[in-house]
Design an enzyme around this catalytic site. Structure first.
Site, PDB file in Angstrom:
ATOM      1  N   LEU A 237     -22.148 -17.317  39.013  1.00 25.88           N
ATOM      2  CA  LEU A 237     -23.314 -16.838  39.764  1.00 25.88           C
ATOM      3  C   LEU A 237     -22.958 -15.732  40.765  1.00 25.88           C
ATOM      4  O   LEU A 237     -22.068 -15.898  41.595  1.00 25.88           O
ATOM      5  CB  LEU A 237     -23.944 -18.024  40.522  1.00 25.88           C
ATOM      6  CG  LEU A 237     -25.238 -17.702  41.292  1.00 25.88           C
ATOM      7  CD1 LEU A 237     -26.348 -17.328  40.356  1.00 25.88           C
ATOM      8  CD2 LEU A 237     -25.639 -18.873  42.171  1.00 25.88           C
ATOM      9  N   ASP A 238     -23.673 -14.614  40.680  1.00 27.66           N
ATOM     10  CA  ASP A 238     -23.556 -13.523  41.656  1.00 27.66           C
ATOM     11  C   ASP A 238     -22.140 -12.949  41.728  1.00 27.66           C
ATOM     12  O   ASP A 238     -21.746 -12.387  42.760  1.00 27.66           O
ATOM     13  CB  ASP A 238     -24.015 -13.974  43.047  1.00 27.66           C
ATOM     14  CG  ASP A 238     -25.510 -14.315  43.076  1.00 27.66           C
ATOM     15  OD1 ASP A 238     -26.252 -13.742  42.261  1.00 27.66           O
ATOM     16  OD2 ASP A 238     -25.922 -15.151  43.890  1.00 27.66           O
ATOM     17  N   ALA A 239     -21.382 -13.096  40.659  1.00 27.18           N
ATOM     18  CA  ALA A 239     -19.997 -12.606  40.673  1.00 27.18           C
ATOM     19  C   ALA A 239     -19.748 -11.525  39.620  1.00 27.18           C
ATOM     20  O   ALA A 239     -18.620 -11.111  39.421  1.00 27.18           O
ATOM     21  CB  ALA A 239     -19.030 -13.769  40.464  1.00 27.18           C
TER      22      ALA A 239
END
Lengths: 294, 294, 294, 294
Positions: A237-239
């Site tokens: 997530l969000d990486a």
């Protein structure tokens, strides 16, 4: 109606995106091949000294009077580039119009912005489908004559819904997906189906404030600037690889609702820059980072 | 659908915009009057030491349970504020929705942005009328169900057209005008009819590059940043009080068409921030400058 | 002591700055010549589509093991590049340390910043001379052990002073001049002696607010951002090729003295970026504009 | 020599920093008390709607002709303000010059910047002491005539060193400490001795990239902007109240050493803005956040 940034009147061209270990003479071979048959329209390259001199290049050239077929040209390039390790390349023709699906939830600002850019001719893109987990934005889609499909997502039916969504994307021949404030986390299976082809907008300056409610967290932490980040979605997530970021100065005077208001403009501009770079084939992803050519 | 920045669910309030020479006890009198009858929602003030300690203030308070009529309240304020020289003030009630006319030519991006913000509820504003000197954007207006009026403007008929436009603004009870890439210069007569109520977006960082084709001039001059400026229109071209400005970094790599592309986003964001401040009664104009409260 | 950005431990290298009309095969010839004898360290190029496809390039390569003298290498490059119209190029060796003179008046911030960068090893540059039209900053020069020469300039003696200054620059073997808040306008004769080798910092976002007292003008005009501009000095005041610019947001709350305070930091950072680009041979000037490579 | 931002010629003034729960009439009482005896020079206030309408204010007034002693004035203020819960206030006289200690390691840029600002009169501050865990910057301190004390810090002697440093700060009557690239983590005991009086510069946009080597992490993550953050030091690393932040755009073209180079300028400007706000008594810390008045 607007034609800046629009290649429709330009002759047919092709864009080569290539990265590989730096090799003596490769750039010269490529440009000589192009010059021998046509006109070079764009040439940028970058060598990463911190990554074993890895080489990244983007070339665009006029193929309107090339004396060979696309297949022959691709074959010639294959020979020039070779098949060494860590070598990836792709060709993109200017008359292939990408097909984009937009996923939304309830927030309209990014969707309106995308629809307006497409409608006004600012972007050359097909938009066959808007997907949502809520019915709220259906009137917006209808106003612009785009198919809208709402799915009620629960913990239980999530994998079924994703399977159905993937089938829909395939049947609509979608090339890439834009998460325009889609408030659902995609599973790894979904993400793997569109590697480096799902663009998300996160409403914070990543890696600060990943996850939910970043403006509330920003206010709570007392930062003096807020940001937005567009990135390709990966299984973490969000990486994923960051495409574009921007920030705006705030102060103690700004309540959370002010941060949200400023953030709307950041989000739509940052997301749109990322989509533009994707559409114009400006982006190479490698080792979790992007090279975004001008 | 979005409700941030939306006061619709809040109790009825009134905003006082006031500027006058600094006077001992005035702020105390005003706040005491408000506290005696209701709840203060916003209070900001500013004293300009470089302008004889001129005083600027914005107060907003809840009038939903004020034990007097609007007229009585205004009368009480009149007595408190007095009628000294260089004193101006106005009251704005939260249930009065401003009526805006948008003037355009052929460029759609600011218009789309305005329409989307209004439609999504980001702004509380009536939009009875879009005026243009070209028919091109009529489909956009129609898509959002807004009346569109095109005028063919020539050197000869300009004053007639402006007269007709002014009548149209009056009959549509328009409170203020937004020039959203309207490529005509308004005459003094027109401007005087809407003092500090015509907002323009100029596609440069004023006072740099006033007049026509600023992106071409910026490229020619070789600047390293481009900008956009929203301002109230006065009789002198591009010299009115500045409401908001922003810039973006560019380099030699960016051709004029890139500056134009970047500029579109600057223009629409800068214009929209100005309209928001105008709608929320955040702006006091004095001596050719603006005080824009947060 | 700081060594980032310091090439002192790197092998000897040479930088080629070249611009000419775009020519098929030139880039390939240059890189092949370099690869045949050594290692390419930097290669960037730019083609200006709005200037007849004019070509700009910067190459830097290791010459520590080149099997020819500098003269032979230069001769080979001369043959490769040729002598067409509008063709200019220069070679810069990493072991040639440039000699800089700094001109100041009474404001110390840019001078301190320059002295600190040189002293800490952030820049590789000789600083044989500080020139001023006031004695005020002599203690600063003395603190850093740099020769300081003050000249009392009047309308009458100006040309004599400039002649003396030019002699001083020559006898100190100065390569380029930095006007670090030097409050005198140089005559054409002086400027012509150092073409594209006099760097000025102007305390405004040019072309806005040229000339004297720009912060006062900015406050008077009511701009919402202030800026600073570093540029090469030409015979027309504040109209030379821009090297770098930056801005800072301000509001009505900021008095002129606040603009001056913010401006100090803008000025020193913008000037220092320009000096760094000049020292590192990153800049090509052509037709009144700069190409500044990364 | 520079006098902007310098109050030395101004009459003696006092600054009140106060925060407490919002209370009807308090602002009026304070300003009336001031106007009754002198001249108000600055008045700003802020109510935080997301924190139970907590009230923050900064007032500065001329006390040169106040008809009472400082003690009497403080007593009168004590009565006006009262002693409710969550109420904190302090008075700061313009003729009290703060005494600052600067802690450094090996990086010189922030130290040079601080020394230059003090030396040029940009800041009114005493600098009795520079402390370091390395001897490298002693020549810089000596050049500016400031006492320099180096401590060799090891895991074993750390608490002894800190005790010695605290004694040194006390004997030098230091009011606040600036960590100008001090590469040691202070223990809770040290931090508690100077609550909200130790200012650190962190070379990242917090909360992104806390801890060591943030530029390397930023490059590794592929962010498109880097930042710097100045904050008060608390017992939790890099988590104290943020005073100021700024960012700079970067791209894939910038290697880690370029980020470090850009970062130097960010760090020194962001740190200096924080020190300025601290010196000018512009900052109120409450619940882990700062209110920084203009």
């Amino acid at each position: 109606m607007n034609t800046s940034g629009n290649e429709s009147k330009e002759p047919r061209s092709v864009t080569l995106l290539l990265h590989c270990p730096l090799r003596l003479g490769l750039a010269a071979s490529l440009t000589q091949f192009i010059y021998a048959h046509g006109r070079l329209l764009y040439h940028d390259q970058y060598v990463d000294p911190e990554n074993d001199d890895h080489y990244y290049t983007r070339l665009r050239w006029d193929v309107s009077s090339f004396a060979m077929t696309d297949e022959e040209m691709a074959e010639r390039l294959r020979l020039l580039i070779g098949t060494g390790p860590e070598t990836e390349w792709s060709l993109h023709y200017s008359d292939e119009v990408l097909r984009m699906a937009v996923f939304v939830s309830k927030d309209p600002w990014c969707l309106y912005d995308i629809l307006a850019r497409r409608e006004s001719g600012e972007w050359k893109v097909e938009l066959p489908l808007i997907v949502s987990n809520h019915p709220d934005l259906e009137p917006v889609a209808r106003r612009f004559g785009v198919t809208f499909r709402a799915f009620s997502v629960t913990k239980e039916n999530k994998s079924d819904v994703e399977r159905e969504q993937l089938q829909l994307l395939q049947s609509s021949r979608v090339d890439f997906v834009v998460l325009a404030r889609y408030m659902q986390i995609l599973t790894g299976g979904f993400v793997r189906a569109y590697p480096n082809r799902i663009i998300n907008i996160h409403h914070a300056f990543l890696p600060a404030f990943p996850g939910a409610r970043p403006y509330h967290s920003a206010r709570e932490r007392g930062v003096k600037m807020i940001g937005a980040t567009s990135h390709y979605v990966t299984e973490t997530l969000d990486a994923g690889p960051i495409i574009e970021q921007d920030v705006q100065r705030v102060s103690h005077r700004h309540a959370t609702k002010d941060l949200i208001r400023f953030g709307r403009d950041l989000e739509k501009v940052v997301l749109s820059r990322a989509i533009w770079s994707h559409l114009r084939r400006k982006i190479i992803v490698h080792k979790g980072r992007t090279v975004v050519f001008d």
